[in-house]
Design a protein around this motif. Structure first.
Motif, PDB file in Angstrom:
ATOM      1  N   ASN A  45       0.824  -1.208   0.000  1.00 29.71           N
ATOM      2  CA  ASN A  45       0.000   0.000   0.000  1.00 29.71           C
ATOM      3  C   ASN A  45       0.860   1.260   0.000  1.00 29.71           C
ATOM      4  OD1 ASN A  45      -2.332  -1.510   0.031  1.00 29.71           O
ATOM      5  ND2 ASN A  45      -2.581  -1.393   2.245  1.00 29.71           N
ATOM      6  N   GLY A  46       1.937   1.250   0.771  1.00 29.72           N
ATOM      7  CA  GLY A  46       2.820   2.408   0.823  1.00 29.72           C
ATOM      8  C   GLY A  46       3.512   2.670  -0.498  1.00 29.72           C
ATOM      9  N   VAL A  47       4.038   1.617  -1.109  1.00 22.93           N
ATOM     10  CA  VAL A  47       4.731   1.763  -2.396  1.00 22.93           C
ATOM     11  C   VAL A  47       3.748   2.212  -3.471  1.00 22.93           C
ATOM     12  CG1 VAL A  47       5.983   0.529  -4.212  1.00 22.93           C
ATOM     13  CG2 VAL A  47       6.557   0.118  -1.818  1.00 22.93           C
ATOM     14  N   TRP A  48       2.582   1.590  -3.526  1.00 20.24           N
ATOM     15  CA  TRP A  48       1.579   1.944  -4.539  1.00 20.24           C
ATOM     16  C   TRP A  48       1.100   3.390  -4.359  1.00 20.24           C
ATOM     17  CZ3 TRP A  48       3.479  -2.311  -5.806  1.00 20.24           C
ATOM     18  CH2 TRP A  48       3.026  -3.093  -6.853  1.00 20.24           C
ATOM     19  N   PHE A  49       0.941   3.828  -3.120  1.00 19.24           N
ATOM     20  CA  PHE A  49       0.532   5.208  -2.862  1.00 19.24           C
ATOM     21  C   PHE A  49       1.550   6.189  -3.440  1.00 19.24           C
ATOM     22  CE2 PHE A  49       0.862   9.079  -0.346  1.00 19.24           C
ATOM     23  CZ  PHE A  49      -0.435   9.571  -0.422  1.00 19.24           C
ATOM     24  N   LEU A  50       2.820   5.941  -3.147  1.00 15.79           N
ATOM     25  CA  LEU A  50       3.875   6.824  -3.661  1.00 15.79           C
ATOM     26  C   LEU A  50       3.905   6.823  -5.184  1.00 15.79           C
ATOM     27  CD1 LEU A  50       6.743   5.971  -1.156  1.00 15.79           C
ATOM     28  CD2 LEU A  50       5.399   8.079  -1.247  1.00 15.79           C
ATOM     29  N   LEU A  51       3.785   5.640  -5.779  1.00 13.95           N
ATOM     30  CA  LEU A  51       3.829   5.537  -7.234  1.00 13.95           C
ATOM     31  C   LEU A  51       2.626   6.205  -7.886  1.00 13.95           C
ATOM     32  CD1 LEU A  51       5.132   1.886  -7.522  1.00 13.95           C
ATOM     33  CD2 LEU A  51       6.362   3.952  -8.227  1.00 13.95           C
ATOM     34  N   ARG A  52       1.454   5.992  -7.339  1.00 11.14           N
ATOM     35  CA  ARG A  52       0.241   6.610  -7.897  1.00 11.14           C
ATOM     36  C   ARG A  52       0.307   8.130  -7.875  1.00 11.14           C
ATOM     37  NH1 ARG A  52      -3.514   2.690  -4.556  1.00 11.14           N
ATOM     38  NH2 ARG A  52      -3.720   0.985  -6.054  1.00 11.14           N
ATOM     39  N   ASN A  53       0.993   8.655  -6.886  1.00  5.55           N
ATOM     40  CA  ASN A  53       1.078  10.107  -6.731  1.00  5.55           C
ATOM     41  C   ASN A  53       2.362  10.693  -7.305  1.00  5.55           C
ATOM     42  OD1 ASN A  53      -1.411  10.920  -5.160  1.00  5.55           O
ATOM     43  ND2 ASN A  53      -0.672   9.165  -3.998  1.00  5.55           N
ATOM     44  N   GLY A  54       3.170   9.861  -7.981  1.00  2.00           N
ATOM     45  CA  GLY A  54       4.404  10.339  -8.600  1.00  2.00           C
ATOM     46  C   GLY A  54       5.468  10.760  -7.616  1.00  2.00           C
ATOM     47  N   LEU A  55       5.461  10.158  -6.430  1.00  2.00           N
ATOM     48  CA  LEU A  55       6.347  10.589  -5.348  1.00  2.00           C
ATOM     49  C   LEU A  55       7.441   9.588  -4.985  1.00  2.00           C
ATOM     50  CD1 LEU A  55       3.550  11.939  -2.979  1.00  2.00           C
ATOM     51  CD2 LEU A  55       5.035  13.278  -4.482  1.00  2.00           C
ATOM     52  N   HIS A  56       7.526   8.479  -5.706  1.00  2.00           N
ATOM     53  CA  HIS A  56       8.489   7.453  -5.299  1.00  2.00           C
ATOM     54  C   HIS A  56       9.915   7.942  -5.528  1.00  2.00           C
ATOM     55  CE1 HIS A  56      10.375   3.590  -4.618  1.00  2.00           C
ATOM     56  NE2 HIS A  56       9.228   3.219  -4.086  1.00  2.00           N
ATOM     57  N   HIS A  57      10.807   7.652  -4.572  1.00  2.00           N
ATOM     58  CA  HIS A  57      12.200   8.112  -4.636  1.00  2.00           C
ATOM     59  C   HIS A  57      13.026   7.392  -5.697  1.00  2.00           C
ATOM     60  CE1 HIS A  57      12.409   4.627  -1.946  1.00  2.00           C
ATOM     61  NE2 HIS A  57      13.632   4.484  -2.408  1.00  2.00           N
ATOM     62  N   ASN A  58      12.611   6.195  -6.107  1.00  2.00           N
ATOM     63  CA  ASN A  58      13.343   5.478  -7.145  1.00  2.00           C
ATOM     64  C   ASN A  58      12.826   5.951  -8.502  1.00  2.00           C
ATOM     65  OD1 ASN A  58      13.993   3.431  -9.149  1.00  2.00           O
ATOM     66  ND2 ASN A  58      14.727   2.199  -7.434  1.00  2.00           N
ATOM     67  N   GLN A  59      13.620   6.736  -9.168  1.00  2.00           N
ATOM     68  CA  GLN A  59      13.187   7.367 -10.417  1.00  2.00           C
ATOM     69  C   GLN A  59      12.919   6.352 -11.525  1.00  2.00           C
ATOM     70  OE1 GLN A  59      16.132  10.356 -11.221  1.00  2.00           O
ATOM     71  NE2 GLN A  59      15.341  11.720  -9.632  1.00  2.00           N
ATOM     72  N   ARG A  60      13.712   5.290 -11.588  1.00  2.00           N
ATOM     73  CA  ARG A  60      13.493   4.265 -12.623  1.00  2.00           C
ATOM     74  C   ARG A  60      12.180   3.528 -12.408  1.00  2.00           C
ATOM     75  NH1 ARG A  60      17.949   0.332 -12.706  1.00  2.00           N
ATOM     76  NH2 ARG A  60      16.741  -0.581 -14.391  1.00  2.00           N
ATOM     77  N   LEU A  61      11.887   3.200 -11.153  1.00  2.00           N
ATOM     78  CA  LEU A  61      10.619   2.548 -10.831  1.00  2.00           C
ATOM     79  C   LEU A  61       9.455   3.485 -11.148  1.00  2.00           C
ATOM     80  CD1 LEU A  61       8.790   0.378  -9.617  1.00  2.00           C
ATOM     81  CD2 LEU A  61       9.461   1.199  -7.343  1.00  2.00           C
ATOM     82  N   GLN A  62       9.578   4.734 -10.739  1.00  2.00           N
ATOM     83  CA  GLN A  62       8.507   5.700 -10.995  1.00  2.00           C
ATOM     84  C   GLN A  62       8.286   5.893 -12.500  1.00  2.00           C
ATOM     85  OE1 GLN A  62       6.548   7.526  -8.424  1.00  2.00           O
ATOM     86  NE2 GLN A  62       5.327   7.503 -10.284  1.00  2.00           N
ATOM     87  N   ALA A  63       9.383   5.968 -13.257  1.00  2.00           N
ATOM     88  CA  ALA A  63       9.278   6.136 -14.711  1.00  2.00           C
ATOM     89  C   ALA A  63       8.599   4.936 -15.356  1.00  2.00           C
ATOM     90  CB  ALA A  63      10.657   6.372 -15.324  1.00  2.00           C
ATOM     91  N   ALA A  64       8.951   3.721 -14.904  1.00  2.00           N
ATOM     92  CA  ALA A  64       8.328   2.510 -15.445  1.00  2.00           C
ATOM     93  C   ALA A  64       6.838   2.495 -15.114  1.00  2.00           C
ATOM     94  CB  ALA A  64       9.020   1.264 -14.901  1.00  2.00           C
ATOM     95  N   TRP A  65       6.492   2.880 -13.917  1.00  2.00           N
ATOM     96  CA  TRP A  65       5.088   2.956 -13.493  1.00  2.00           C
ATOM     97  C   TRP A  65       4.330   3.955 -14.371  1.00  2.00           C
ATOM     98  CZ3 TRP A  65       2.265   0.641  -9.453  1.00  2.00           C
ATOM     99  CH2 TRP A  65       1.041   1.239  -9.136  1.00  2.00           C
ATOM    100  N   ASN A  66       4.933   5.123 -14.575  1.00  2.00           N
ATOM    101  CA  ASN A  66       4.284   6.158 -15.386  1.00  2.00           C
ATOM    102  C   ASN A  66       4.096   5.692 -16.829  1.00  2.00           C
ATOM    103  OD1 ASN A  66       4.360   7.747 -13.094  1.00  2.00           O
ATOM    104  ND2 ASN A  66       6.080   8.975 -13.779  1.00  2.00           N
ATOM    105  N   THR A  67       5.064   4.939 -17.345  1.00  2.00           N
ATOM    106  CA  THR A  67       5.014   4.468 -18.725  1.00  2.00           C
ATOM    107  C   THR A  67       4.026   3.323 -18.912  1.00  2.00           C
ATOM    108  OG1 THR A  67       7.314   5.108 -19.079  1.00  2.00           O
ATOM    109  CG2 THR A  67       6.389   3.499 -20.609  1.00  2.00           C
TER     110      THR A  67
END
Length: 110
Positions: A45-67
């Protein structure tokens, strides 16, 4: 049935939460990210929350999520630890097991 709030609160606070290592996988790209948590039940839940809101500290993970979008990702518990691990040893155990899984899966850190 009457619920004793005091007993319910006591039971909730005394429950053991699973501790261990988890992975976030992208089915589209095949990338894997590994991390550890002392609350595996709530880590997703914590990881998904950060990713959904574009706030995750791992830029590669966030970019993959956004893509690729949320549907392309899955959360997987890789390893659970004994509940009696002392807090002083926990950070070293997290680091050691996280590195083990990163090597084994060719993964990055969450």
């Amino acid at each position: 049935m009457v619920i004793d709030k005091r007993e319910a609160r006591k039971a909730f606070k005394s429950r053991k939460t699973p501790i261990g290592v988890f992975a976030v996988r992208c089915a589209v790209s095949g990338e894997v990210w590994v991390s550890a948590s002392d609350h595996l039940d709530s880590a997703r839940n914590g990881v998904w929350f950060l990713l959904r809101n574009g706030l995750h500290h791992n830029q590669r993970l966030q970019a993959a999520w956004n893509t690729h979008g949320e549907a392309a990702f899955e959360y997987e518990v890789l390893e659970k630890f004994d509940e009696d691990v002392t807090p002083l040893l926990l950070s070293d155990l997290f680091r050691e097991r996280q590195k083990h899984w990163e090597r084994k899966l060719g993964a990055s850190m969450v």
